[in-house]
Design an enzyme around this catalytic site. Structure first.
Site, PDB file in Angstrom:
ATOM      1  N   HIS A  95       0.841  -1.199   0.000  1.00  0.00           N
ATOM      2  CA  HIS A  95       0.000   0.000   0.000  1.00  0.00           C
ATOM      3  C   HIS A  95       0.874   1.247   0.000  1.00  0.00           C
ATOM      4  O   HIS A  95       1.855   1.342   0.748  1.00  0.00           O
ATOM      5  CB  HIS A  95      -0.924   0.026   1.215  1.00  0.00           C
ATOM      6  CG  HIS A  95      -1.825   1.227   1.240  1.00  0.00           C
ATOM      7  ND1 HIS A  95      -2.834   1.408   0.317  1.00  0.00           N
ATOM      8  CD2 HIS A  95      -1.847   2.324   2.040  1.00  0.00           C
ATOM      9  CE1 HIS A  95      -3.450   2.557   0.561  1.00  0.00           C
ATOM     10  NE2 HIS A  95      -2.861   3.125   1.601  1.00  0.00           N
ATOM     11  N   SER A  96       0.518   2.221  -0.838  1.00  0.00           N
ATOM     12  CA  SER A  96       1.199   3.501  -0.936  1.00  0.00           C
ATOM     13  C   SER A  96       2.678   3.266  -1.246  1.00  0.00           C
ATOM     14  O   SER A  96       2.997   2.609  -2.222  1.00  0.00           O
ATOM     15  CB  SER A  96       0.984   4.297   0.360  1.00  0.00           C
ATOM     16  OG  SER A  96       1.321   5.647   0.198  1.00  0.00           O
ATOM     17  N   MET A  97       3.606   3.786  -0.427  1.00  0.00           N
ATOM     18  CA  MET A  97       5.016   3.530  -0.676  1.00  0.00           C
ATOM     19  C   MET A  97       5.290   2.035  -0.785  1.00  0.00           C
ATOM     20  O   MET A  97       6.128   1.590  -1.574  1.00  0.00           O
ATOM     21  CB  MET A  97       5.872   4.129   0.444  1.00  0.00           C
ATOM     22  CG  MET A  97       7.372   3.934   0.245  1.00  0.00           C
ATOM     23  SD  MET A  97       8.385   4.430   1.666  1.00  0.00           S
ATOM     24  CE  MET A  97       8.312   2.918   2.647  1.00  0.00           C
ATOM     25  N   SER A 122      -1.641  -0.881  -4.116  1.00  0.00           N
ATOM     26  CA  SER A 122      -2.767  -0.144  -3.545  1.00  0.00           C
ATOM     27  C   SER A 122      -2.374   1.292  -3.224  1.00  0.00           C
ATOM     28  O   SER A 122      -1.323   1.535  -2.630  1.00  0.00           O
ATOM     29  CB  SER A 122      -3.232  -0.862  -2.270  1.00  0.00           C
ATOM     30  OG  SER A 122      -4.153  -0.085  -1.544  1.00  0.00           O
TER      31      SER A 122
END
Length: 254
Positions: A95-97, A122
């Site tokens: 997720h994200s980074m 994500s």
């Protein structure tokens, strides 16, 4: 069969070991996040799926270790830790980074002959899509404002100055890693890629998430959910069922 007694080391958390699972899910946290974010995922998917959560340096029990401020360096270190966990098929979730980290880990593993079956990315734009961001250079107040805007940290934590002092260095380092990352062109993945995004995410548009299709020769799917950057928290059952479906595990109630 996996060996339930194997050492996970400092990089990997295996909250609910599943020694008889036919597949393994490796989870990569967001900027400022930790392996414990995925504790509920491990609990929900065990024993059908063996879940490993990556613990980056500089947080929780690794808080005294220097943070890694370069995603490619971080990916290389994680690859070395995962080499003993490829005895069953892998699926990645970031997720994200963490999505970018998972992508770079997948590239390296695939080059070495081990490809994840599916890469879930994500809340993150495709690697080839660049935004000029410098939040990691801002003062603490600006950094806290950005965290609050994204709703990525519990409000109780944001209101506790002592805890904030402990976690801000790791958050700033992660922001630096994410904001200074630049994609190095190379062969696309052969793995399936599933991109997940919130329709009101200020960090990534649906179109930017859709550009992940450029990074694989395998199947691609874009799933859009109502919500912002941490839409995951409001759609846990749907996301878990999506993971189960890709990993060939029966969904709850089926």
């Amino acid at each position: 069969m996996t060996d339930d007694s194997r050492e996970t080391g400092s990089w990997i958390r295996r909250f609910h070991p599943a020694p008889h699972a036919r597949g393994r899910l490796v989870c990569f946290p967001h900027a400022g996040g930790s392996a414990t974010y995925y504790f509920p995922v491990a609990r929900a998917l065990s024993p059908a799926t063996d879940v490993l959560a990556i613990q980056y340096p500089g947080r929780q029990d690794r808080r005294t270790e220097p943070c890694v401020e370069d995603i490619e360096e971080l990916a290389g270190l994680i690859v070395e830790e995962l080499r003993t966990w490829v005895d069953v098929p892998l699926t990645f979730f970031g997720h994200s980074m963490g999505a970018t980290v998972a992508f770079e880990v997948a590239r390296r593993l695939e080059a070495a002959g081990t490809s994840p079956l599916t890469l879930f990315v994500s809340g993150r734009r495709a690697p080839s899509r660049v935004r000029e961001e410098t939040v990691h250079l801002a003062d603490d107040d600006r950094l806290i404002d950005d965290i609050t805007r994204l709703s990525g940290t519990d409000s109780a934590v944001l209101g506790d100055p002592e805890i904030l002092r402990m976690i801000l260095p790791a958050i700033r380092s992660d922001y630096k890693a994410a904001e200074t990352y630049r994609f190095r062109p190379g062969p696309p993945l052969g793995s399936e890629v599933v991109a997940l995004v919130g329709d009101d995410d200020p960090q990534v548009t649906v179109e930017e998430a859709g550009s992940w299709r450029e990074h694989t020769t395998g199947p691609f799917e874009l799933k859009v959910f109502p919500g912002g950057h941490f839409f995951l928290d409001a759609h846990v059952p749907a996301v878990l069922d999506l993971i189960r479906g890709r990993m060939g595990v029966a969904t709850v109630g089926s």
